[in-house]
Design a protein around this motif. Sequence first.
Motif, PDB file in Angstrom:
ATOM      1  N   ILE A 292     -27.117  49.391  -7.963  1.00  0.00           N
ATOM      2  CA  ILE A 292     -25.975  50.009  -9.520  1.00  0.00           C
ATOM      3  C   ILE A 292     -24.524  50.115  -9.887  1.00  0.00           C
ATOM      4  CG2 ILE A 292     -26.986  51.345 -11.066  1.00  0.00           C
ATOM      5  CD1 ILE A 292     -25.902  47.651 -12.076  1.00  0.00           C
TER       6      ILE A 292
ATOM      7  N   THR B 143     -28.579  43.234  -5.449  1.00  0.00           N
ATOM      8  CA  THR B 143     -28.628  44.545  -6.732  1.00  0.00           C
ATOM      9  C   THR B 143     -29.828  43.740  -7.761  1.00  0.00           C
ATOM     10  OG1 THR B 143     -26.128  44.402  -6.628  1.00  0.00           O
ATOM     11  CG2 THR B 143     -27.355  45.754  -8.036  1.00  0.00           C
ATOM     12  N   TYR B 144     -30.970  44.585  -7.695  1.00  0.00           N
ATOM     13  CA  TYR B 144     -31.876  43.882  -8.490  1.00  0.00           C
ATOM     14  C   TYR B 144     -32.064  46.015  -9.044  1.00  0.00           C
ATOM     15  CZ  TYR B 144     -33.973  46.648  -4.805  1.00  0.00           C
ATOM     16  OH  TYR B 144     -34.828  47.910  -3.213  1.00  0.00           O
ATOM     17  N   TYR B 145     -32.667  45.356 -10.267  1.00  0.00           N
ATOM     18  CA  TYR B 145     -33.079  46.572 -11.378  1.00  0.00           C
ATOM     19  C   TYR B 145     -33.972  47.601 -10.470  1.00  0.00           C
ATOM     20  CZ  TYR B 145     -30.770  43.932 -14.679  1.00  0.00           C
ATOM     21  OH  TYR B 145     -30.311  43.416 -15.455  1.00  0.00           O
ATOM     22  N   ARG B 146     -33.556  48.767 -10.011  1.00  0.00           N
ATOM     23  CA  ARG B 146     -34.788  49.147  -9.159  1.00  0.00           C
ATOM     24  C   ARG B 146     -35.533  50.580 -10.442  1.00  0.00           C
ATOM     25  NH1 ARG B 146     -33.232  50.758  -4.256  1.00  0.00           N
ATOM     26  NH2 ARG B 146     -31.310  50.848  -4.996  1.00  0.00           N
TER      27      ARG B 146
ATOM     28  N   ARG C  72     -37.109  49.525 -12.700  1.00  0.00           N
ATOM     29  CA  ARG C  72     -37.718  48.138 -12.403  1.00  0.00           C
ATOM     30  C   ARG C  72     -38.885  48.103 -12.069  1.00  0.00           C
ATOM     31  NH1 ARG C  72     -36.426  42.615 -15.413  1.00  0.00           N
ATOM     32  NH2 ARG C  72     -38.705  42.972 -16.177  1.00  0.00           N
TER      33      ARG C  72
ATOM     34  N   LEU D 108     -36.503  40.409 -10.590  1.00  0.00           N
ATOM     35  CA  LEU D 108     -35.206  41.043 -10.351  1.00  0.00           C
ATOM     36  C   LEU D 108     -34.095  41.560 -10.195  1.00  0.00           C
ATOM     37  CD1 LEU D 108     -38.490  43.980  -8.834  1.00  0.00           C
ATOM     38  CD2 LEU D 108     -37.596  43.632 -10.029  1.00  0.00           C
TER      39      LEU D 108
ATOM     40  N   VAL E 202     -30.500  41.025 -10.659  1.00  0.00           N
ATOM     41  CA  VAL E 202     -29.387  41.367 -12.218  1.00  0.00           C
ATOM     42  C   VAL E 202     -28.671  39.984 -11.773  1.00  0.00           C
ATOM     43  CG1 VAL E 202     -27.397  43.201 -12.875  1.00  0.00           C
ATOM     44  CG2 VAL E 202     -29.533  44.086 -11.358  1.00  0.00           C
TER      45      VAL E 202
ATOM     46  N   TRP F  59     -29.695  55.326 -13.176  1.00  0.00           N
ATOM     47  CA  TRP F  59     -29.761  54.290 -13.537  1.00  0.00           C
ATOM     48  C   TRP F  59     -28.256  54.357 -14.868  1.00  0.00           C
ATOM     49  CZ3 TRP F  59     -30.467  49.337 -11.567  1.00  0.00           C
ATOM     50  CH2 TRP F  59     -30.256  48.497 -11.919  1.00  0.00           C
TER      51      TRP F  59
ATOM     52  N   ASN G 107     -24.309  53.162 -13.008  1.00  0.00           N
ATOM     53  CA  ASN G 107     -23.882  52.275 -13.720  1.00  0.00           C
ATOM     54  C   ASN G 107     -22.738  52.883 -14.200  1.00  0.00           C
ATOM     55  OD1 ASN G 107     -23.859  49.377 -15.001  1.00  0.00           O
ATOM     56  ND2 ASN G 107     -24.823  49.756 -17.037  1.00  0.00           N
TER      57      ASN G 107
END
Length: 388
Positions: free
Chosen positions: A13, A41-44, A46, A60, A62, A288, A292
């Motif tokens: 992120i 890039t993915y939602y780590r 989650r 997953l 973004v 996270w 960001n």
Amino acid sequence: METTKYLIIGNGIAGLSAAKEIRKNDNEGSITMVSKEAYHTYYRIRLTEYLSKDFKEDQLLVNKESWYEEKDINIILNKVVEKIDVDNATIILDDGRRIKYHKLLIATGSRPFIPPVAGKYKRGVLALRTLKDLKYIKNYFNGCTDITVIGGGLLGLEAAWSLKKLGKNINVVEFAPYLLPKQLDEELANKLKEKLEEKGLNIYLSSSAEEILGRDKADGILLSSGEKLKTDGILFSVGVRPDIDLIRDTKINFNKGIVVDKHLRTNIDNIYAAGDVIELDGRTMGLWTAANEQGKIAGANMSGKRLEYKEPKPFTSLILDDIKLFSIGNVKEYDKVYEFKKANTHHKLFTTDDRITAGILFGDIKDMAKLKKAVEEKLDIKSYTTNL
């Protein structure tokens, strides 16, 4: 040799938010992102949730692949950066490619920490950090009956909860005398423990793993208390460490993480760093939300602005079915505590000189935005409670 104006190593992120910010400020400058992972890039954050769910990878992500094309961001996936040549402003990839940069952002993130426990290299001893890890762990735990999560922090509890949904027998081993010691006081931590035990989790406090038992494959854990737990799967969730291997033999300063100033610049003028990999004022963060924000600040500064990163008040929310809590600020240092109790709700406000410095909402968390604002502004307790 390839050349790019902005080069970003890592596509977590922090890397993604930096790329977004750069493109906002500079329409023309070329941006290249390099990641050792095979995915955009993915939602780590989650990943733990998906331990108990079937999913497709794009759920997953973004942004979809088309987003990168629209923004004219060049992505190189599945490639490891072998070396940063600081003097020549060049990186070398594991396939021999060289990329020259004007400005570089290092956003290599962190790796899971597994403490030095005897037997930790046996099969079935795992840690969750990436999408690849998630796939392997789901597959492995499929064949397990008893799973032990070592670490009763937020991610540990979320993972334990997800795995419980699969019908497994779940143990949670926590070193501290009560759960979430940074976020909760002892009374509310004990309430949380009771609720989790009612839901079927086995919780062992003031405990640590002394040894992973079994021949080649884990089949139990010896705890520091001398107790033995039967377990055929073990998930370590005891924190992360900045991934600084890439810069160890460069002129870039590091300690626990890459040392940056408040502009997120390293000691090398055209090199910045953001996310879990950095150390700022002697601290590493591993959050996270922080990564960001740091990515945005670093990206803005790389593209001509001069912004400072200000560390926000840490806050936490945990929702496991009907168990809900929110915590913000330092719940350890205060001179007075105000309590508000209803049926299944227990709220605490912590004050210093009658100003709210921290708070915990347990049960009903609908006031979390209001409490967050109150803590950030150090609101007077009277003006807060008159509106309750």
